[in-house]
Design an enzyme around this catalytic site. Structure first.
Site, mmCIF file in Angstrom:
data_model
loop_
_atom_site.group_PDB
_atom_site.id
_atom_site.type_symbol
_atom_site.label_atom_id
_atom_site.label_comp_id
_atom_site.label_asym_id
_atom_site.label_seq_id
_atom_site.Cartn_x
_atom_site.Cartn_y
_atom_site.Cartn_z
ATOM 1 N N CYS A 77 0.846 -4.986 23.514
ATOM 2 C CA CYS A 77 -0.129 -3.969 23.104
ATOM 3 C C CYS A 77 -1.356 -4.063 24.002
ATOM 4 O O CYS A 77 -1.897 -5.157 24.197
ATOM 5 C CB CYS A 77 -0.527 -4.202 21.651
ATOM 6 S SG CYS A 77 -1.896 -3.169 21.122
ATOM 7 N N CYS A 89 -3.387 -7.279 14.623
ATOM 8 C CA CYS A 89 -2.250 -8.198 14.836
ATOM 9 C C CYS A 89 -2.726 -9.539 15.417
ATOM 10 O O CYS A 89 -3.797 -9.625 16.008
ATOM 11 C CB CYS A 89 -1.253 -7.581 15.813
ATOM 12 S SG CYS A 89 -0.496 -6.070 15.190
ATOM 13 N N CYS A 111 -1.238 1.880 19.618
ATOM 14 C CA CYS A 111 -0.946 0.847 18.624
ATOM 15 C C CYS A 111 0.562 0.770 18.436
ATOM 16 O O CYS A 111 1.211 1.774 18.125
ATOM 17 C CB CYS A 111 -1.638 1.182 17.308
ATOM 18 S SG CYS A 111 -1.172 0.065 15.986
ATOM 19 N N GLN A 170 5.026 -0.870 -0.182
ATOM 20 C CA GLN A 170 5.215 -1.799 0.940
ATOM 21 C C GLN A 170 5.036 -1.062 2.274
ATOM 22 O O GLN A 170 5.575 0.032 2.438
ATOM 23 C CB GLN A 170 6.610 -2.415 0.877
ATOM 24 C CG GLN A 170 6.782 -3.424 -0.249
ATOM 25 C CD GLN A 170 6.080 -4.752 0.014
ATOM 26 O OE1 GLN A 170 5.463 -4.968 1.051
ATOM 27 N NE2 GLN A 170 6.152 -5.631 -0.959
ATOM 28 N N GLU A 180 1.744 -3.032 -15.273
ATOM 29 C CA GLU A 180 0.966 -2.710 -14.074
ATOM 30 C C GLU A 180 -0.423 -2.238 -14.498
ATOM 31 O O GLU A 180 -0.558 -1.519 -15.478
ATOM 32 C CB GLU A 180 1.717 -1.606 -13.304
ATOM 33 C CG GLU A 180 0.929 -0.839 -12.284
ATOM 34 C CD GLU A 180 0.429 -1.668 -11.119
ATOM 35 O OE1 GLU A 180 1.204 -2.453 -10.546
ATOM 36 O OE2 GLU A 180 -0.775 -1.537 -10.797
ATOM 37 N N ASP A 228 6.046 -9.677 -8.787
ATOM 38 C CA ASP A 228 5.647 -9.363 -7.416
ATOM 39 C C ASP A 228 4.120 -9.196 -7.403
ATOM 40 O O ASP A 228 3.606 -8.085 -7.258
ATOM 41 C CB ASP A 228 6.364 -8.057 -6.992
ATOM 42 C CG ASP A 228 6.074 -7.669 -5.561
ATOM 43 O OD1 ASP A 228 5.448 -8.453 -4.826
ATOM 44 O OD2 ASP A 228 6.480 -6.548 -5.165
ATOM 45 N N CYS A 272 3.495 -12.096 -1.226
ATOM 46 C CA CYS A 272 2.988 -11.892 0.138
ATOM 47 C C CYS A 272 2.030 -13.018 0.509
ATOM 48 O O CYS A 272 1.339 -12.923 1.520
ATOM 49 C CB CYS A 272 2.334 -10.524 0.280
ATOM 50 S SG CYS A 272 1.046 -10.253 -0.916
HETATM 51 C C1 LIG Z 1 2.317 -6.554 -4.420
HETATM 52 S S1 LIG Z 1 2.128 -5.124 -5.419
HETATM 53 C C2 LIG Z 1 3.772 -4.920 -6.017
HETATM 54 C C3 LIG Z 1 4.134 -3.549 -6.504
HETATM 55 C C4 LIG Z 1 5.625 -3.219 -6.585
HETATM 56 N N1 LIG Z 1 6.409 -4.336 -7.038
HETATM 57 C C5 LIG Z 1 6.118 -2.715 -5.240
HETATM 58 O O1 LIG Z 1 6.797 -3.461 -4.517
HETATM 59 O O2 LIG Z 1 5.816 -1.566 -4.902
HETATM 60 C C6 LIG Z 1 1.227 -5.760 -6.739
HETATM 61 C C7 LIG Z 1 0.897 -4.749 -7.841
HETATM 62 O O3 LIG Z 1 0.231 -5.448 -8.885
HETATM 63 C C8 LIG Z 1 -0.802 -4.643 -9.425
HETATM 64 N N2 LIG Z 1 -1.722 -5.623 -10.039
HETATM 65 C C9 LIG Z 1 -2.578 -6.467 -9.425
HETATM 66 N N3 LIG Z 1 -3.161 -7.299 -10.311
HETATM 67 C C10 LIG Z 1 -2.642 -6.979 -11.540
HETATM 68 C C11 LIG Z 1 -2.844 -7.493 -12.849
HETATM 69 N N4 LIG Z 1 -3.676 -8.498 -13.087
HETATM 70 N N5 LIG Z 1 -2.133 -6.946 -13.857
HETATM 71 C C12 LIG Z 1 -1.264 -5.913 -13.624
HETATM 72 N N6 LIG Z 1 -1.048 -5.379 -12.399
HETATM 73 C C13 LIG Z 1 -1.733 -5.909 -11.371
HETATM 74 C C14 LIG Z 1 -1.304 -3.837 -8.249
HETATM 75 O O4 LIG Z 1 -1.904 -2.627 -8.682
HETATM 76 C C15 LIG Z 1 0.000 -3.592 -7.453
HETATM 77 O O5 LIG Z 1 0.613 -2.380 -7.845
#
Ligand SMILES: C[S@@+](CC[C@H](N)C(=O)[O-])C[C@H]1O[C@@H](n2cnc3c(N)ncnc32)[C@H](O)[C@@H]1O
Length: 442
Positions: free
Chosen positions: A65, A74, A147, A274, A324, A369, A396
């Protein structure tokens, strides 16, 4: 001063030692001997920059890049891909050992050889008449050249926008791309201190002035040629975040649609999705396979977002409940389930740490997640009470995942069956990791 680099830090800097103190050196790689200039002196560590590479790593290559050395995006554009993967695997292993007290011999890496333009979502800053990324030296904004990770049409869209002086009233531009290559443009205006009232909107801001096409004559037509199908204006009252909670559609038919694993999704401008769709499919398949489904299974899915994983879980299980805390995401997830003809899902709006209290032991599978911070300690305690037979943990941040896994396995309730790494963010130090846990007690 010279130092030999022995490892990479979580944010992709080379780790060395000078006078017995750890030093983090930007753009230095393991095995390299570098002459450094110390840029920061802290009590416990130093930070430095390379003055000269005396012995380069065999994995150092010419940057792919042209903006790499000033861009803050990056970290590894001049590092061989396999070396990036090896360093990520090592980091996951060492985090698990150090923070979770668990030793994992083998971690399989799901790599991405063709990673050009892998990102389906980028943010461009607007500052001093420029649209682009932030220069890590002086925090100014530089105009993008090429980019390698952004959607293909990014540069052409910037060129179009730059011809409209009114564009510089905005503070940030978001660009999202779906599976068909259609683009959503999000124009963000920071309005600090302004309170957004549900159903009333703001009293000031572009949303209340003349319609978008009048403010930007001819812009929509030009952007349509670059595959832009939706434009939103977003109002951000807290610049700590990229987007605010209120978005108003300025252009576009219906909702912006995305597809993953054959399921359809409504994507709102600010919803989590994602950034690497190809690798997200790999990740989700692994996450679901970890739960070894049978048709009677009842699944709890924590941090469910817009239901990207839930839709696939619902095809395999008797019942799926997602939790969520983004209200818009919960609405989208509910709508998404309907559109995909699924009747065995329910999405609860609220914080996982609060909502989980209502659940008893009859949920035998669990997928979580969480965001980078990981799961709250209360969440882990509650999972230990619910006692699901199998847990699939997608993360992550390998450090917070290791900490949480340490708590899950600490009393012998669970054992780690398998850990995989999916390279979701090539050319960066970010790591996506996924762990399968099984109950010892059920
Ligand atoms: C890494 S993302 C995963 C979303 C989904 N599994 C995906 O792959 O699209 C984490 C999610 O957790 C939600 N989040 C973060 N903190 C939270 C909490 N304390 N309680 C409920 N949801 C939460 C965020 O809004 C987000 O949508």
């Amino acid at each position: 001063m010279k130092t030999k680099i022995r490892d990479l830090s979580h944010d992709g800097r080379g780790i060395g030692t000078i006078d017995g103190k750890t030093i983090f050196v930007e753009n230095a790689y393991p095995e390299e001997l570098v002459e450094v200039k110390i840029t920061k002196e802290k009590k416990k560590y130093l930070e430095g920059k390379i003055v000269e590479i005396i012995e380069p790593s065999k994995d150092r290559i010419e940057s792919i890049c042209s903006d790499f050395y000033r861009c803050s995006g990056c970290q590894y554009c001049d590092y061989k891909y396999q070396a990036q993967i090896d360093s990520k695997i090592n980091r996951v292993k060492s985090n698990l050992k150090r923070l979770g007290n668990v030793e994992v011999e083998e971690i399989k890496a799901y790599t991405m050889e063709d990673f050009y333009n892998y990102r389906n979502h980028i943010q461009l800053k607007i500052k001093d008449g420029k649209i682009g990324y932030v220069d890590k030296e002086n925090y100014s904004v530089f105009t993008l050249e090429n980019c390698v990770v952004a959607p293909k049409n990014t540069k052409r869209i910037i060129d179009i926008l730059q011809d409209y002086p009114e564009i510089f009233y905005y503070n940030l531009i978001g660009l999202r791309e779906n599976h068909e290559g259609k683009l959503m443009l999000i124009l963000v205006e920071n309005i600090e201190g302004l309170k957004f009232e549900k159903g009333h909107g703001y009293s000031i801001g572009f949303g209340s002035s003349s319609p978008f096409p009048e403010r930007f004559p001819g812009l929509i037509e030009k952007l349509k040629e670059e595959n832009v199908s939706h434009i939103y204006e977003n109002y951000n009252t807290n610049p700590k975040y990229h987007y605010g909670q209120a978005s108003i559609k300025a252009y576009g038919e219906g909702e912006f649609q995305e597809e993953i694993l054959g399921n359809k999704f409504i994507l709102s401008p600010t919803s989590f999705f994602q950034v690497n769709r190809v690798q997200a499919e790999v990740l989700y398949k692994l996450g679901i396979d970890n739960l070894d489904f049978s048709k009677d299974d009842k699944v709890l899915e924590l941090f469910s977002g817009i239901g990207t994983i839930s839709m696939e879980l619902a095809k395999k299980a008797k019942e799926v409940v997602g939790i969520e805390y983004s209200e818009k995401s919960v609405k989208d997830a509910t709508q998404n389930a309907k559109e995909n003809g699924l009747e065995n899902t329910e999405f609860l709006f609220g914080k996982v740490e609060e909502k989980l209290d209502a659940f008893k032991k009859d949920y035998n599978k669990l997928l979580l997640d969480p965001p980078r911070a990981g799961a709250d300690k209360k969440v882990i305690e509650k999972i230990l009470e619910i006692k699901p037979e199998k847990i699939s943990y997608i993360s992550c941040d390998p450090a917070t995942m290791a900490r949480d896994i340490g708590l899950l396995i600490g009393n012998g309730d669970y054992k780690v069956e398998k850990v995989d790494m999916v390279d979701m963010f090539p050319l960066t130090s970010h790591v996506e990791v996924i762990c399968k846990l099984e109950s010892n007690r059920r």
